[in-house]
Design a protein around this motif. Structure first.
Motif, short mmCIF file in Angstrom:
data_model
loop_
_atom_site.label_atom_id
_atom_site.label_comp_id
_atom_site.label_asym_id
_atom_site.label_seq_id
_atom_site.Cartn_x
_atom_site.Cartn_y
_atom_site.Cartn_z
N GLN A 90 42.93 27.38 40.15
CA GLN A 90 43.65 28.45 40.83
C GLN A 90 44.66 27.98 41.64
N ASP A 91 45.73 28.16 41.44
CA ASP A 91 46.99 27.41 42.23
C ASP A 91 46.58 27.83 43.71
N GLY A 92 46.36 29.21 44.35
CA GLY A 92 46.14 29.40 45.98
C GLY A 92 45.01 28.82 46.27
N THR A 93 43.91 28.54 45.88
CA THR A 93 42.71 28.01 46.39
C THR A 93 42.28 26.58 45.96
N GLY A 94 42.50 26.32 44.73
CA GLY A 94 42.30 25.03 44.16
C GLY A 94 41.27 25.10 43.70
#
Length: 127
Positions: A90-94
């Motif tokens: 996930q881009d935002g959280t990794g």
């Protein structure tokens, strides 16, 4: 036989996914009885196979949200279906998540072109 695709991580935060940045590996039994892999760069796929792969890569990346595929495993299921297992970040959280055909039926692909792509690369003479 198994196909394993490993995508290169984007060099910059928020960079657009490049479906040709990475390697494709072919793992399975060989005539000598051993299982070992061979690989090639995704950008070096044969010209006739590249459009089929790009269509699959697009379908994999269009799963929604801000998930980006990091790895994909493909296996034959019977004679006419390819099962995909997708690891995505996930881009935002990794955060990392694995998507399978059990929780997403669209990952059980019965498109004849996708099946032909898998079979093309899982015969020893085409690797």
């Amino acid at each position: 036989m198994l196909i394993h695709i490993i995508y290169d991580a984007p060099k910059e935060l928020g960079a657009k996914f490049d479906p040709l940045a990475g390697v494709i590996r072919f793992v399975g039994p060989k005539p000598d009885g051993w299982s070992h892999g061979e690989e090639r760069l995704l950008k070096d796929l044969p010209e006739e196979q590249a459009p089929v792969y790009l269509a699959l890569a697009s379908a994999i990346q269009d799963k929604g949200g801000d998930w980006v595929a990091t790895q994909v495993w493909a296996r034959m299921m019977g004679q006419d279906k390819v099962s995909l297992q997708v690891e995505a970040r996930q881009d935002g959280t990794g955060a990392i998540r694995t998507f399978t055909s059990e929780d997403d039926p669209s990952l059980l692909v019965d498109d004849p072109a996708a099946v032909a792509f898998f079979k093309h690369f899982t015969t020893t003479s085409n690797i």
